[in-house]
Design a protein around this motif. Structure first.
Motif, PDB file in Angstrom:
ATOM      1  N   SER A 210      37.574  47.272  44.878  1.00 39.97           N
ATOM      2  CA  SER A 210      37.871  46.982  43.831  1.00 39.97           C
ATOM      3  C   SER A 210      38.994  49.054  43.731  1.00 39.97           C
ATOM      4  CB  SER A 210      37.181  46.865  43.124  1.00 39.97           C
ATOM      5  OG  SER A 210      36.876  45.508  42.489  1.00 39.97           O
ATOM      6  N   ILE A 211      39.992  49.055  42.754  1.00 40.81           N
ATOM      7  CA  ILE A 211      39.628  50.550  42.934  1.00 40.81           C
ATOM      8  C   ILE A 211      38.400  51.198  42.572  1.00 40.81           C
ATOM      9  CG2 ILE A 211      41.015  52.494  41.583  1.00 40.81           C
ATOM     10  CD1 ILE A 211      43.090  50.057  40.819  1.00 40.81           C
ATOM     11  N   GLY A 212      38.303  52.483  43.183  1.00 42.30           N
ATOM     12  CA  GLY A 212      37.212  53.278  43.804  1.00 42.30           C
ATOM     13  C   GLY A 212      36.544  52.783  44.879  1.00 42.30           C
ATOM     14  N   GLU A 213      36.587  51.508  45.556  1.00 44.03           N
ATOM     15  CA  GLU A 213      35.815  51.783  46.866  1.00 44.03           C
ATOM     16  C   GLU A 213      37.305  52.228  48.018  1.00 44.03           C
ATOM     17  OE1 GLU A 213      33.736  47.625  45.089  1.00 44.03           O
ATOM     18  OE2 GLU A 213      35.131  47.615  46.530  1.00 44.03           O
ATOM     19  N   LEU A 215      38.573  52.176  51.499  1.00 45.14           N
ATOM     20  CA  LEU A 215      39.308  50.617  52.173  1.00 45.14           C
ATOM     21  C   LEU A 215      38.826  50.620  53.555  1.00 45.14           C
ATOM     22  CD1 LEU A 215      43.459  50.473  50.946  1.00 45.14           C
ATOM     23  CD2 LEU A 215      41.103  48.539  50.558  1.00 45.14           C
ATOM     24  N   ALA A 216      38.066  49.446  54.154  1.00 50.26           N
ATOM     25  CA  ALA A 216      38.065  49.871  55.186  1.00 50.26           C
ATOM     26  C   ALA A 216      39.080  48.924  55.986  1.00 50.26           C
ATOM     27  CB  ALA A 216      36.331  48.746  55.384  1.00 50.26           C
ATOM     28  N   ALA A 217      39.417  48.871  57.121  1.00 50.03           N
ATOM     29  CA  ALA A 217      39.985  48.511  58.501  1.00 50.03           C
ATOM     30  C   ALA A 217      39.961  46.951  57.532  1.00 50.03           C
ATOM     31  CB  ALA A 217      39.711  48.807  59.753  1.00 50.03           C
ATOM     32  N   GLY A 218      41.172  46.375  57.755  1.00 51.95           N
ATOM     33  CA  GLY A 218      42.204  45.376  57.400  1.00 51.95           C
ATOM     34  C   GLY A 218      41.785  44.615  55.733  1.00 51.95           C
ATOM     35  N   CYS A 219      40.720  45.657  55.114  1.00 50.73           N
ATOM     36  CA  CYS A 219      41.208  45.661  53.779  1.00 50.73           C
ATOM     37  C   CYS A 219      42.028  46.168  52.633  1.00 50.73           C
ATOM     38  CB  CYS A 219      39.968  46.202  53.464  1.00 50.73           C
ATOM     39  SG  CYS A 219      38.189  45.242  54.532  1.00 50.73           S
ATOM     40  N   VAL A 220      42.417  45.764  51.416  1.00 58.30           N
ATOM     41  CA  VAL A 220      42.939  46.100  50.253  1.00 58.30           C
ATOM     42  C   VAL A 220      42.259  45.589  49.304  1.00 58.30           C
ATOM     43  CG1 VAL A 220      45.387  44.175  51.847  1.00 58.30           C
ATOM     44  CG2 VAL A 220      44.130  43.389  50.217  1.00 58.30           C
ATOM     45  N   TYR A 221      43.568  46.625  48.494  1.00 60.54           N
ATOM     46  CA  TYR A 221      42.775  46.978  47.415  1.00 60.54           C
ATOM     47  C   TYR A 221      43.272  45.151  46.528  1.00 60.54           C
ATOM     48  CZ  TYR A 221      41.737  51.338  47.476  1.00 60.54           C
ATOM     49  OH  TYR A 221      40.756  52.357  47.474  1.00 60.54           O
ATOM     50  N   ASP A 222      42.476  45.467  45.614  1.00 57.18           N
ATOM     51  CA  ASP A 222      42.956  43.521  44.686  1.00 57.18           C
ATOM     52  C   ASP A 222      44.174  44.336  43.448  1.00 57.18           C
ATOM     53  OD1 ASP A 222      43.017  41.549  42.914  1.00 57.18           O
ATOM     54  OD2 ASP A 222      40.955  42.296  41.607  1.00 57.18           O
ATOM     55  N   SER A 223      45.649  44.168  43.574  1.00 58.30           N
ATOM     56  CA  SER A 223      46.486  43.889  42.521  1.00 58.30           C
ATOM     57  C   SER A 223      46.400  42.954  41.930  1.00 58.30           C
ATOM     58  CB  SER A 223      47.632  44.662  43.692  1.00 58.30           C
ATOM     59  OG  SER A 223      47.916  43.441  44.583  1.00 58.30           O
ATOM     60  N   ASN A 224      46.345  41.968  42.462  1.00 62.46           N
ATOM     61  CA  ASN A 224      47.287  40.492  41.358  1.00 62.46           C
ATOM     62  C   ASN A 224      46.076  41.084  39.789  1.00 62.46           C
ATOM     63  OD1 ASN A 224      48.014  39.229  43.784  1.00 62.46           O
ATOM     64  ND2 ASN A 224      46.761  38.098  44.503  1.00 62.46           N
ATOM     65  N   ARG A 225      45.049  41.303  40.442  1.00 58.35           N
ATOM     66  CA  ARG A 225      43.911  41.117  39.022  1.00 58.35           C
ATOM     67  C   ARG A 225      44.944  41.878  38.081  1.00 58.35           C
ATOM     68  NH1 ARG A 225      38.231  42.933  37.819  1.00 58.35           N
ATOM     69  NH2 ARG A 225      39.599  44.341  40.022  1.00 58.35           N
ATOM     70  N   TYR A 226      45.643  42.911  38.866  1.00 53.70           N
ATOM     71  CA  TYR A 226      45.409  44.166  37.682  1.00 53.70           C
ATOM     72  C   TYR A 226      47.539  43.148  37.529  1.00 53.70           C
ATOM     73  CZ  TYR A 226      42.405  47.064  38.482  1.00 53.70           C
ATOM     74  OH  TYR A 226      41.298  48.033  38.615  1.00 53.70           O
ATOM     75  N   THR A 227      48.087  42.480  38.206  1.00 51.12           N
ATOM     76  CA  THR A 227      49.711  42.385  37.537  1.00 51.12           C
ATOM     77  C   THR A 227      49.141  40.900  36.559  1.00 51.12           C
ATOM     78  OG1 THR A 227      49.295  41.547  39.974  1.00 51.12           O
ATOM     79  CG2 THR A 227      51.112  42.031  39.598  1.00 51.12           C
ATOM     80  N   ILE A 228      48.298  40.286  36.902  1.00 50.17           N
ATOM     81  CA  ILE A 228      47.891  39.315  35.798  1.00 50.17           C
ATOM     82  C   ILE A 228      47.393  39.692  34.826  1.00 50.17           C
ATOM     83  CG2 ILE A 228      45.931  37.276  35.624  1.00 50.17           C
ATOM     84  CD1 ILE A 228      46.324  36.961  38.549  1.00 50.17           C
ATOM     85  N   HIS A 229      46.655  40.740  34.183  1.00 53.01           N
ATOM     86  CA  HIS A 229      46.197  41.247  33.381  1.00 53.01           C
ATOM     87  C   HIS A 229      47.515  41.944  32.099  1.00 53.01           C
ATOM     88  CE1 HIS A 229      44.893  44.510  31.284  1.00 53.01           C
ATOM     89  NE2 HIS A 229      43.520  44.110  30.367  1.00 53.01           N
ATOM     90  N   GLY A 230      47.914  42.364  32.987  1.00 55.85           N
ATOM     91  CA  GLY A 230      49.636  42.656  32.346  1.00 55.85           C
ATOM     92  C   GLY A 230      50.409  41.774  31.985  1.00 55.85           C
ATOM     93  N   MET A 231      50.732  40.590  32.906  1.00 58.31           N
ATOM     94  CA  MET A 231      51.108  39.468  32.336  1.00 58.31           C
ATOM     95  C   MET A 231      51.177  38.568  31.242  1.00 58.31           C
ATOM     96  SD  MET A 231      52.619  38.028  36.149  1.00 58.31           S
ATOM     97  CE  MET A 231      51.369  37.508  36.981  1.00 58.31           C
ATOM     98  N   LEU A 232      49.345  38.264  31.213  1.00 56.23           N
ATOM     99  CA  LEU A 232      48.900  37.837  30.625  1.00 56.23           C
ATOM    100  C   LEU A 232      48.593  39.321  28.896  1.00 56.23           C
ATOM    101  CD1 LEU A 232      45.331  36.920  31.905  1.00 56.23           C
ATOM    102  CD2 LEU A 232      47.210  35.355  31.031  1.00 56.23           C
ATOM    103  N   THR A 233      48.403  40.300  29.232  1.00 59.67           N
ATOM    104  CA  THR A 233      48.612  41.066  28.007  1.00 59.67           C
ATOM    105  C   THR A 233      49.849  40.940  27.207  1.00 59.67           C
ATOM    106  OG1 THR A 233      46.871  42.629  28.860  1.00 59.67           O
ATOM    107  CG2 THR A 233      48.371  43.206  26.984  1.00 59.67           C
ATOM    108  N   ARG A 234      51.126  40.681  28.048  1.00 56.98           N
ATOM    109  CA  ARG A 234      52.799  40.323  27.293  1.00 56.98           C
ATOM    110  C   ARG A 234      52.267  38.839  26.811  1.00 56.98           C
ATOM    111  NH1 ARG A 234      57.365  44.004  29.146  1.00 56.98           N
ATOM    112  NH2 ARG A 234      55.352  45.782  29.010  1.00 56.98           N
ATOM    113  N   LEU A 235      51.749  38.531  26.886  1.00 57.80           N
ATOM    114  CA  LEU A 235      51.385  36.942  26.008  1.00 57.80           C
ATOM    115  C   LEU A 235      50.748  36.817  24.795  1.00 57.80           C
ATOM    116  CD1 LEU A 235      50.800  33.499  28.611  1.00 57.80           C
ATOM    117  CD2 LEU A 235      53.510  34.842  27.248  1.00 57.80           C
ATOM    118  N   GLY A 236      49.980  38.533  24.767  1.00 57.28           N
ATOM    119  CA  GLY A 236      49.269  37.867  23.517  1.00 57.28           C
ATOM    120  C   GLY A 236      47.673  37.510  23.722  1.00 57.28           C
ATOM    121  N   VAL A 237      47.476  36.983  25.203  1.00 51.57           N
ATOM    122  CA  VAL A 237      46.209  35.900  25.480  1.00 51.57           C
ATOM    123  C   VAL A 237      44.949  37.109  24.723  1.00 51.57           C
ATOM    124  CG1 VAL A 237      47.715  34.349  25.863  1.00 51.57           C
ATOM    125  CG2 VAL A 237      46.044  36.090  27.545  1.00 51.57           C
ATOM    126  N   GLU A 238      43.499  36.315  25.094  1.00 51.74           N
ATOM    127  CA  GLU A 238      42.849  36.940  24.779  1.00 51.74           C
ATOM    128  C   GLU A 238      42.095  37.311  26.275  1.00 51.74           C
ATOM    129  OE1 GLU A 238      38.776  36.195  22.642  1.00 51.74           O
ATOM    130  OE2 GLU A 238      40.018  35.501  21.224  1.00 51.74           O
TER     131      GLU A 238
END
Ligand code: AMP
Ligand code: MG
Length: 433
Positions: A210-213, A215-238
């Motif tokens: 997660s952002i703020g942690e 990054l150890a070797a071979g790790c990546v920041y979780d970006s999918n949750r952020y793009t999904i958050h953005g796309m869902l926000t545009r759809l107006g869902v809870e």
């Protein structure tokens, strides 16, 4: 969501022509999903302004004629067309003035007219408005030259927009600004809409941080949750963001249960292919009725779809692939429309997204038999046509390609390679992401 007597995956599969979970065309998957997803039933009444983007639950019928009276479409003079002289100027005496909101209600004799403003009610007996700029006013009279108006010109008729009792908007309409304005013109302070859809989402993968942690070797920041958050926000869902879950069956089961008990739909990313750490698949299978699809598309081939249940609650499940571009492409290809349907949008209400035609500035290799979504940059060419250039490497892990692009080049299932200068379909991002 509590939803009795839903069709099973098997029942729906038998209705989708040529259903093969290992080679499903994009259109077959879309058809399957549209048949499978239930609509939320609950209805709430919202203050008009709060209803933007929500699906109308019932038809809204006009309580009166719109407009409610015949009125003028111009600033000018209201007259009787019978008074006009065929090919000579007509001089009329001005009997008074009518304003919008303040009608002239005195008598108008033959040979008289009324000075009238746009929106003012037509005085009784008058049928035509001559625009002011055609006339000459002099000493309480006005001269109308021949041939500038015909009977009925510049008059808006009572009920011409909407007759009393006519449906102004139908159930299932996703309300846009024009609709909100239309409802206001009908004096509707509140509107019946479907309740907001609740969507839970989380990412899966031991390598995700997660952002703020650090990054150890071979790790990546979780970006999918952020793009999904953005796309869902545009759809107006809870939204219900359930974070990152390890590739651990027990942890996954706990989160799936909580997602399912608290949301109408659950979106996950990662863990749906056949790798050793892809436990998500098994856990999904255990909690419900889930189809694992290999869709004939690129990117986004593996995807899980179905429903899961926990403690008497059911939720629709979208198990998206892990690669960041594949997440976005599968969201737009499948999840977006499905969530709109669940939220109460009728098929007419769905903005069947208009595609743009653009000319490729390079040859694109493509195999028939799958749908490809390549990232493109669309620009206006000197001749006024749209040109499209690819963003470079098209790997499904290259999220920057989505950020640089302003649209997806859609290469359809049957389509083969494209030559430079050929026209292709583009799904523009504007208004979408
Ligand atoms: P998987 O489908 O779980 O095998 O993941 C495929 C690829 O997508 C791997 O390279 C993952 O590291 C990457 N990936 C999966 N989930 C995420 C995420 N939430 N954010 C960024 N990359 C991810
Ligand atoms: Mg993974």
């Amino acid at each position: 969501m509590q939803t009795p007597a839903l069709p099973t995956i098997e029942q729906i599969a038998s209705c989708v022509a040529g259903y093969d979970p290992n080679a499903l065309a994009v259109t077959q998957a879309q058809d399957f999903i549209a048949r499978f997803v239930p609509q939320v039933g609950a209805v709430e009444r919202l203050a008009l302004r709060c209803a933007l983007g929500r699906a109308l639950a019932h038809d809204v019928v006009s309580p009166f004629d719109v407009p409610s009276h015949d009125n003028s479409a111009m600033d000018g003079y209201a007259l009787r067309s019978a008074d006009l002289r065929g090919d000579a100027p007509t001089t009329l005496r001005v009997a008074g003035t009518g304003y919008a909101g303040q009608a002239f209600d005195g008598p108008v004799a033959a040979g008289e007219c009324v000075r009238i403003m746009t929106g003012a009610v037509m005085p009784a007996g008058l049928d035509t408005v001559v625009p002011q700029e055609f006339t000459t006013a002099r000493d309480g009279t006005v001269v109308v030259p021949p041939g500038v108006v015909s009977a009925g010109d510049n008059r808006r008729l009572k009920g011409e927009d909407l007759a009393r009792g006519e449906a102004a908007l139908h159930a299932g309409r996703v309300l846009r600004p024009a609709d909100i304005g239309l409802l206001a013109s009908l004096g509707q302070a509140e509107v019946p809409v479907r309740r907001r859809l609740r969507v839970a989402f989380f990412s899966t993968g031991d390598e995700l941080r997660s952002i703020g942690e650090p990054l150890a070797a071979g790790c990546v920041y979780d970006s999918n949750r952020y793009t999904i958050h953005g796309m869902l926000t545009r759809l107006g869902v809870e939204l219900l963001d359930l974070g990152v879950v390890r590739d651990d069956p027990a942890a996954l089961e706990t989160v799936f249960r909580s997602a399912c008990e608290n949301a109408d739909a659950v979106i996950t990313s990662g863990g749906v292919s056949v790798g050793e750490a892809d436990h998500t698949r098994q856990v999904m299978g255990r909690l419900g009725e889930v189809a694992f699809w290999r869709i004939a598309m690129r990117p986004g081939r593996p995807m899980a779809f179905g429903r899961i249940a926990s403690n008497g609650r059911t939720a629709v499940l979208f198990g998206l692939p892990g690669n960041p571009v594949a997440v976005m492409v599968t969201f737009y290809a499948f999840v977006r429309d499905a969530l709109l349907v669940m939220a109460g949008a009728s098929s007419q209400g769905l903005q069947t997204l208009p595609l743009l035609r653009a000319r490729t500035t390079e040859a694109i290799r493509k195999k028939p038999g799958r749908t490809e979504y390549q990232r493109g940059i669309v620009t206006r060419a000197a001749d006024g046509d749209w040109d499209v250039q690819l963003t470079g490497a098209q790997g499904s892990g290259i999220l920057r390609s989505m950020s640089v692009a302003n649209g997806l080049v859609v290469l359809h299932h049957e389509q083969g390679s494209v030559e430079r200068g050929d026209y292709v379909d583009i799904l523009p991002f504007d208004g979408l992401v």
